[in-house]
Design an enzyme around this catalytic site. Structure first.
Site, PDB file in Angstrom:
ATOM      1  CD  GLU A 106      -8.595   0.645   7.946  1.00  0.00           C
ATOM      2  OE1 GLU A 106      -8.689  -0.230   8.825  1.00  0.00           O
ATOM      3  OE2 GLU A 106      -7.797   1.595   8.030  1.00  0.00           O
ATOM      4  CG  HIS A 136      -5.817  -2.547   8.978  1.00  0.00           C
ATOM      5  ND1 HIS A 136      -5.893  -1.418   9.752  1.00  0.00           N
ATOM      6  CD2 HIS A 136      -4.495  -2.662   8.683  1.00  0.00           C
ATOM      7  CE1 HIS A 136      -4.698  -0.888   9.914  1.00  0.00           C
ATOM      8  NE2 HIS A 136      -3.827  -1.641   9.275  1.00  0.00           N
ATOM      9  CG  ASN A 150      -8.862  -1.910  12.300  1.00  0.00           C
ATOM     10  OD1 ASN A 150      -7.885  -2.477  11.810  1.00  0.00           O
ATOM     11  ND2 ASN A 150      -9.386  -0.818  11.760  1.00  0.00           N
ATOM     12  CG  ASP A 173      -0.258  -0.508   2.492  1.00  0.00           C
ATOM     13  OD1 ASP A 173       0.949  -0.256   2.660  1.00  0.00           O
ATOM     14  OD2 ASP A 173      -0.934  -1.147   3.312  1.00  0.00           O
TER      15      ASP A 173
END
Length: 250
Positions: free
Chosen positions: A143, A138, A136, A67
């Site tokens: 996400e 990801h 979380n 990314d």
């Protein structure tokens, strides 16, 4: 899914580097998917030392990063272009033409996503994908959401991700709100996946990755569907799972 539990971050980094080195020795033109953030820094340091000692050769390795932030130029100190060169590429003999990182400043971001997918396909696909893990759940910048894109795409970063990444910036306001990321489907096409996690703050996400139901609310749970996944985690990250049920402890 294989799980290695190490004593601490240093041991996790060493084990991960050894596994990457083994893959390169067995396939010198390995197509390697790379992650950023604080978790893989130790692994990159170990790999650099292995290169300096003549243990591994990166001259034929091809890399694809997961990314990149949108809006940060390559020379910005918080861009992932800058991160990768500072912490890894500038210290090994990988060829510049073999390095691939999404362009977060492309004029047409949709075309950039398509270009990146095509580059991965033309390389023959990723042999080994390295992943970190968000608090979380990801992976990459995929996400939690009701729907998750399968291909490389533009994503809106979650509040938890912005909060976690603000330590790299002067304030949370400076953290970009969007990024380009490989999609879950792109990640899952890798022949092998290695996920790294360290610290107590990753323990809940690790527990849900290993024991939870498959859900887009915890993107990492999709890894249970992949035929060749290895988790390398330290004891703090493993603190909420039952070590008796897992395969390896170092």
């Amino acid at each position: 899914m294989r799980i290695f539990i190490t004593e601490d971050y240093k041991d996790m980094s060493r084990k991960a580097a050894e596994m990457v080195a083994w893959e390169i020795k067995n396939k010198p033109d390995l197509v390697l998917g790379l992650a950023t953030g604080s978790t893989p820094l130790g692994m990159y340091g170990e790999l650099v030392e292995m290169y300096k000692k003549g243990i591994i050769d990166f001259s034929n390795v091809v890399s694809f990063n997961l990314d990149e932030y949108i809006g940060l130029p390559a020379d910005h100190e918080q861009s992932y272009h800058y991160y990768m060169h500072k912490n890894f590429f500038d210290h090994i003999n990988i060829k510049p033409e073999n390095i691939h990182i999404p362009d977060g400043c492309a004029e047409d971001l949709e075309k950039e996503c398509e270009r990146y997918e095509e580059a991965i396909r033309e390389s023959g696909g990723i042999d080994l994908q390295i992943l970190g893990l968000g608090v979380n759940g990801h992976i990459g910048f995929n996400e939690p959401d009701t729907n998750i894109d399968t291909k490389t795409h533009v994503v809106q970063l979650a509040k938890e991700t912005i909060e976690a990444n603000k330590r790299f910036f002067h304030s949370a306001e400076e953290v970009p709100r969007k990024a380009i990321t490989m999609g879950v489907g792109t990640i899952m096409k890798a022949k092998k996946i290695m996920l790294l996690a360290s610290g107590q703050n990753k323990a809940k996400a690790i527990r849900e990755t290993i024991k939870g139901y498959l859900t887009t609310n915890v993107p990492s749970t999709v890894l249970a569907l992949h035929p060749d996944v290895t988790l390398v985690i330290d004891r703090k990250a493993a603190s909420l799972i039952d070590e008796k049920e897992i395969s390896c402890s170092l």
